[in-house]
Design an enzyme around this catalytic site. Sequence first.
Site, short mmCIF file in Angstrom:
data_model
loop_
_atom_site.label_atom_id
_atom_site.label_comp_id
_atom_site.label_asym_id
_atom_site.label_seq_id
_atom_site.Cartn_x
_atom_site.Cartn_y
_atom_site.Cartn_z
N ASP A 370 0.87 -1.17 0.00
CA ASP A 370 0.00 0.00 0.00
C ASP A 370 0.91 1.22 0.00
O ASP A 370 1.83 1.31 0.82
CB ASP A 370 -0.89 -0.01 1.25
CG ASP A 370 -1.58 1.32 1.46
OD1 ASP A 370 -1.87 2.00 0.47
OD2 ASP A 370 -1.83 1.65 2.64
N LYS A 371 0.69 2.15 -0.91
CA LYS A 371 1.60 3.29 -1.04
C LYS A 371 1.45 4.28 0.11
O LYS A 371 2.40 4.57 0.83
CB LYS A 371 1.35 4.00 -2.37
CG LYS A 371 2.26 5.22 -2.58
CD LYS A 371 1.96 5.89 -3.91
CE LYS A 371 2.83 7.13 -4.08
NZ LYS A 371 2.51 7.86 -5.32
N ASP A 403 -7.07 -1.29 3.73
CA ASP A 403 -6.19 -2.40 3.38
C ASP A 403 -6.66 -3.72 4.00
O ASP A 403 -6.18 -4.79 3.62
CB ASP A 403 -4.75 -2.15 3.85
CG ASP A 403 -4.16 -0.89 3.21
OD1 ASP A 403 -4.44 -0.67 2.02
OD2 ASP A 403 -3.42 -0.17 3.91
#
Length: 515
Positions: A370-371, A403
Site C-alpha cells: 500500500d503506497k 487495506d
Amino acid sequence: MDRMTHQPHGHEVDPHAGHKIPMAQGNHDRHAGHSVAMFRDKFWLSFALTIPVVFWSMDVQHRLRYIALSFPGSKFLPAILGTVVFVYGGLVFIRGAWGELADHKPGMMTLISLAIIVAFGTSLAATFGLLEIEVWWELASLITIMVLGHWLEMRAIFQARGALNALAGLLPDTAERVSGNETQTVKISELKVGDVVLVRPGTRVPADGVVVEGSADVDESMITGESRSVSKVPGGKVIAGTVAAGGSPRVRITAVGEQTALSGIMRLVAAAQASGSHTQDLADRAAAILFYVAIASGAITFVYWWLAGDKEHALIRTATVLIITFPHALGLAIPLVIAISTSIGAQNGLLVKDRLALERARNLDMIIFDKTGTLTLGSPALSGIVTAPGGKRVAMVGDGVNDAPALATANVGIAIGAGTDVAIESAGIVLVRSDPRDVVGAIELSRATYRKMIQNLVWATAYNLVAIPVAAGVFVRWGLDLPMSVGAVAMSLSTIIVAANAQLLRRLRLQRPAV
C-alpha cells in the site's frame, strides 16, 4: 507502534501485577501442570537411587565380573530401590498415559508407560522366581533416562519462550506518581489512566503515556528492535518498558495493564507460539502413526520371541521396541522450532500472529505494498489490488482500514505496526518498526524456520525406521542386541539432537536491505 495497544481476545495478562506471562497452550503440552524444577528434582533423586540398583544387580556384577558388598537383605536392594524409582519417577508417565487414554488419544505417554510397566512386571516376576532374567537395573536406568529427557525437553521449550520472559521483565516494579509538587513511589498495579508519573534517567517507563513536561531520549530497542534512541518532547508518546535517558520527563498515563503495547505484544507472541502449522500437522500424523507402528512392532516382537522359546527376552525386547519407538524427538521437532522462531521474530521487530502466514512467506512470488502510509506520507490512497497472473502467491503490506480486506485475503497479510487496529487484526505478521524493509527479514525467517522443521522431521523419522528392527532383535544372530537401557539412551540422544538442531536457528541474523 501505539496502535499495538488494543489487541483483544488473547490470554489474559497483567504484566503490571505480578508480571504474568501468557503461556502458549498448544496441542503438544503433554506436561500441563508440570515444571522444569519438578523433572529436575525427579531426575537427580532417581539417578541417586539408580546407582545402587545398578551396582548390586547380579546381571551387572556378572557382566563386569565383580562382587558387590554383601549384607543381610542386599540381594533385595535392586528390587526395593527399583520399585521406588518406578513409583517416584515413572508415575508421572503413567498419569500422562491415563489422561491420553481418557481422551481417546493414546500417544507418547502411553508408549513409555507400557514399556516401563512391562519392564517392572518382568523384574517383579523374576524376583519371585517366575522368570530367570532380572532387569531392575535396566528399569531404573530407563526411567531415569526418560525423566532426564523430559527435563531437557521442558527446559529447552521454556528457554525458547524466553521472549515472553524478557518482555515481562521490561517493566519496573514501582513508579513515581506525581501528586502536586511531590512524588510518591507506588506499585505498577496502582497506576490509573490519567495519572502523571516522573521517569528519571536510566529508569523504565512504567506504562504507556504521553510526555506532558520535560524531554528525554528514549531507548525503544527492546520493543522495536531499533538501536537508535528516539527523542521525546511534550506530546510525544512513550511505551511501557522503554528506557529514558538524558532527562526526567513527566508522563501522563494513557494505558495500563491489558491496554499497554507491551501486553499486546506478549499476547501476540504467546498466540503465535500456540498457533498451528501445516508442518506441525504432518508431525502430528506421523506421531500418531508411529504409535500404532510401535504397538504392532512390540506385539510382533513378543509373539516371535515367545514362540521361539525365549520368553524372558520376548518381554525385554518388547519393552525395548516400545521405548525406542517412543516419538519423543518427533513431538519436539516442530514446537521447539516454532517457539524459537517466534522469539527471533519478536527480537527483530516481527510479531508473528499466525504461524501459517510465516510458513507461507517462504514461497511468495509477489509482494504488494500500500503506497500511502506504508511507503509514503502523502495523501494518495490505494484504490484496489490487481489479481496476480496465474494466482501467484501474494503478500500484501498495508496499514489502513481500506487495506484490511486485502490483508485478510492475501496469502500473507503483513501490517505496519503504526497502522490501524483493523489492519493489524487482519494481518498474520506485524512489522513493529513500521519499516517495509522488514518484509525481507520475515521471508528469511520463514525459509530458515521451514528448513529446521524439515531437518528435524527427517531425523526423527529416519531414527525410528532404523531403530525398530535393531530393538526387535532382527540382528541378534549377527551379534547385535540392544539392551533396554541402551535403547532408552538412543531415544534420548535422538531428542537431544533434535533440540540442539532447533537451537542452531538462533544463529540466524535477519538483515534489512539498505535504502
